[in-house]
Scaffold this motif. Structure first.
Motif, PDB file in Angstrom:
ATOM      1  N   MET A  41      -6.795  -6.399   0.484  1.00  0.00           N
ATOM      2  CA  MET A  41      -5.443  -5.833   0.537  1.00  0.00           C
ATOM      3  C   MET A  41      -4.745  -6.203  -0.770  1.00  0.00           C
ATOM      4  O   MET A  41      -4.709  -7.370  -1.146  1.00  0.00           O
ATOM      5  CB  MET A  41      -4.662  -6.399   1.722  1.00  0.00           C
ATOM      6  CG  MET A  41      -5.189  -5.943   3.064  1.00  0.00           C
ATOM      7  SD  MET A  41      -4.935  -4.191   3.345  1.00  0.00           S
ATOM      8  CE  MET A  41      -3.246  -4.202   3.839  1.00  0.00           C
ATOM      9  N   ASP A  43      -1.245  -5.862  -2.941  1.00  0.00           N
ATOM     10  CA  ASP A  43       0.168  -5.517  -2.979  1.00  0.00           C
ATOM     11  C   ASP A  43       0.493  -5.057  -4.401  1.00  0.00           C
ATOM     12  O   ASP A  43       1.052  -5.804  -5.202  1.00  0.00           O
ATOM     13  CB  ASP A  43       1.009  -6.739  -2.575  1.00  0.00           C
ATOM     14  CG  ASP A  43       2.485  -6.399  -2.501  1.00  0.00           C
ATOM     15  OD1 ASP A  43       2.812  -5.200  -2.329  1.00  0.00           O
ATOM     16  OD2 ASP A  43       3.313  -7.321  -2.635  1.00  0.00           O
ATOM     17  N   HIS A  88      -3.336   1.620   2.475  1.00  0.00           N
ATOM     18  CA  HIS A  88      -3.898   0.375   2.993  1.00  0.00           C
ATOM     19  C   HIS A  88      -4.639   0.649   4.296  1.00  0.00           C
ATOM     20  O   HIS A  88      -4.113   1.318   5.180  1.00  0.00           O
ATOM     21  CB  HIS A  88      -2.798  -0.670   3.230  1.00  0.00           C
ATOM     22  CG  HIS A  88      -2.010  -0.992   2.002  1.00  0.00           C
ATOM     23  ND1 HIS A  88      -2.531  -1.761   0.986  1.00  0.00           N
ATOM     24  CD2 HIS A  88      -0.762  -0.642   1.612  1.00  0.00           C
ATOM     25  CE1 HIS A  88      -1.629  -1.880   0.027  1.00  0.00           C
ATOM     26  NE2 HIS A  88      -0.549  -1.203   0.378  1.00  0.00           N
ATOM     27  N   LYS A  93      -8.912  -4.163   5.812  1.00  0.00           N
ATOM     28  CA  LYS A  93      -8.151  -4.995   4.862  1.00  0.00           C
ATOM     29  C   LYS A  93      -8.506  -4.633   3.412  1.00  0.00           C
ATOM     30  O   LYS A  93      -8.818  -5.485   2.582  1.00  0.00           O
ATOM     31  CB  LYS A  93      -8.365  -6.474   5.138  1.00  0.00           C
ATOM     32  CG  LYS A  93      -7.886  -6.907   6.520  1.00  0.00           C
ATOM     33  CD  LYS A  93      -7.768  -8.391   6.617  1.00  0.00           C
ATOM     34  CE  LYS A  93      -7.339  -8.894   7.960  1.00  0.00           C
ATOM     35  NZ  LYS A  93      -6.296  -8.225   8.657  1.00  0.00           N
ATOM     36  N   THR A  95      -7.632  -1.576   0.071  1.00  0.00           N
ATOM     37  CA  THR A  95      -6.614  -0.710  -0.517  1.00  0.00           C
ATOM     38  C   THR A  95      -7.303   0.380  -1.327  1.00  0.00           C
ATOM     39  O   THR A  95      -8.318   0.122  -1.984  1.00  0.00           O
ATOM     40  CB  THR A  95      -5.676  -1.522  -1.435  1.00  0.00           C
ATOM     41  OG1 THR A  95      -5.163  -2.636  -0.697  1.00  0.00           O
ATOM     42  CG2 THR A  95      -4.519  -0.694  -1.930  1.00  0.00           C
ATOM     43  N   SER A 130      -2.565  -2.454 -13.843  1.00  0.00           N
ATOM     44  CA  SER A 130      -1.304  -2.455 -13.114  1.00  0.00           C
ATOM     45  C   SER A 130      -0.206  -2.859 -14.085  1.00  0.00           C
ATOM     46  O   SER A 130      -0.345  -3.843 -14.803  1.00  0.00           O
ATOM     47  CB  SER A 130      -1.354  -3.438 -11.943  1.00  0.00           C
ATOM     48  OG  SER A 130      -0.059  -3.599 -11.397  1.00  0.00           O
ATOM     49  N   ASN A 133       1.191  -6.215 -12.598  1.00  0.00           N
ATOM     50  CA  ASN A 133       0.320  -7.375 -12.443  1.00  0.00           C
ATOM     51  C   ASN A 133      -0.728  -7.330 -13.550  1.00  0.00           C
ATOM     52  O   ASN A 133      -1.738  -6.647 -13.419  1.00  0.00           O
ATOM     53  CB  ASN A 133      -0.342  -7.377 -11.065  1.00  0.00           C
ATOM     54  CG  ASN A 133      -1.082  -8.658 -10.792  1.00  0.00           C
ATOM     55  OD1 ASN A 133      -1.636  -9.255 -11.689  1.00  0.00           O
ATOM     56  ND2 ASN A 133      -1.090  -9.074  -9.546  1.00  0.00           N
TER      57      ASN A 133
END
Length: 148
Positions: A41, A43, A88, A93, A95, A130, A133
């Protein structure tokens, strides 16, 4: 050592990152559709995708009695965009980030080095990052075939 640590941390945090091409084989003047799978997963907001077509060749230069090689890298095409928002899968679990990129008609297909082409290659690479991130990073070689 720093690259190894970033890679280990990235793998620990996001798991494996894989590319599933839904359009295969890819050809110039076609839509490339695919899904970036993140095995944990994540975020993350939509991912920044950069698809590049790069020609590389090696030139041998002789200066007096010495000979050396110079590698040339020419970007033939470059496109950046955001993926679709993440999906998701709560059961697994994981993405997923889907995308569609329009390939232009006037670009060459993938060409690996061979006796006929010498050291001249054409590679297509999809880089996934990203904006929020900086530790998230993946790169994939994407085969683009000639139009038959």
């Amino acid at each position: 050592m720093g690259g190894f640590l970033r890679s280990s941390f990235r793998n620990h945090r996001f798991g494996d990152v894989t590319l599933e091409l839904q359009t295969f084989p890819l050809q110039p003047d076609q839509q490339a559709q695919g899904i970036i799978h993140v095995s944990k997963m994540a975020d993350l907001p939509p991912l920044l995708l950069r698809l590049e077509c790069v020609e590389t060749y090696v030139e041998t230069v002789k200066e007096g009695k010495k000979t050396h090689s110079i590698t040339h890298r020419n970007k033939l095409w470059d496109h950046a965009q955001l993926s679709d928002p993440p999906l998701h899968d709560m059961k697994k679990k994981t993405t997923q980030f889907s995308f569609t990129i329009d390939l232009p008609a006037d670009v060459p297909p993938t060409k690996t080095a061979s006796v006929e082409s010498g050291s001249r290659t054409v590679l297509w690479q999809l880089t996934v990052t990203s904006e929020e991130n900086s530790i998230f990073y993946a790169q994939f070689d994407v085969p683009v075939f000639p139009v038959s």
